[in-house]
Design a protein around this motif. Structure first.
Motif: not given
Length: 59
Positions: A5, A13, A15, A35-41, A43
């Motif tokens: 990050s 995170v 959740d 799920a982490l791969k799906q976070l908005p770019t 971030i």
């Protein structure tokens, strides 16, 4: 699998139960990694240190 990050090095995170320390988090659960791969770019979270590259055969 390791995640970084860069924008928020102490990101939490809630959740997913993931806490980044000095911009890094080690994830062993595939569902959490997905799920982490799906976070908005925006971030700034991305996977790092996946599989090593394949070595080419010497000619």
């Amino acid at each position: 699998m390791k995640f970084t990050s860069t924008k928020y090095p102490e990101l939490v995170v809630h959740d997913l139960g993931v806490t980044f320390v000095d911009g890094e988090a080690e994830i062993s659960d595939k569902a959490t990694a997905d799920a982490l791969k799906q976070l908005p770019t925006e971030i700034g979270v991305r996977s790092a240190g996946g599989r090593p590259p394949k070595q080419l055969d010497d000619e």
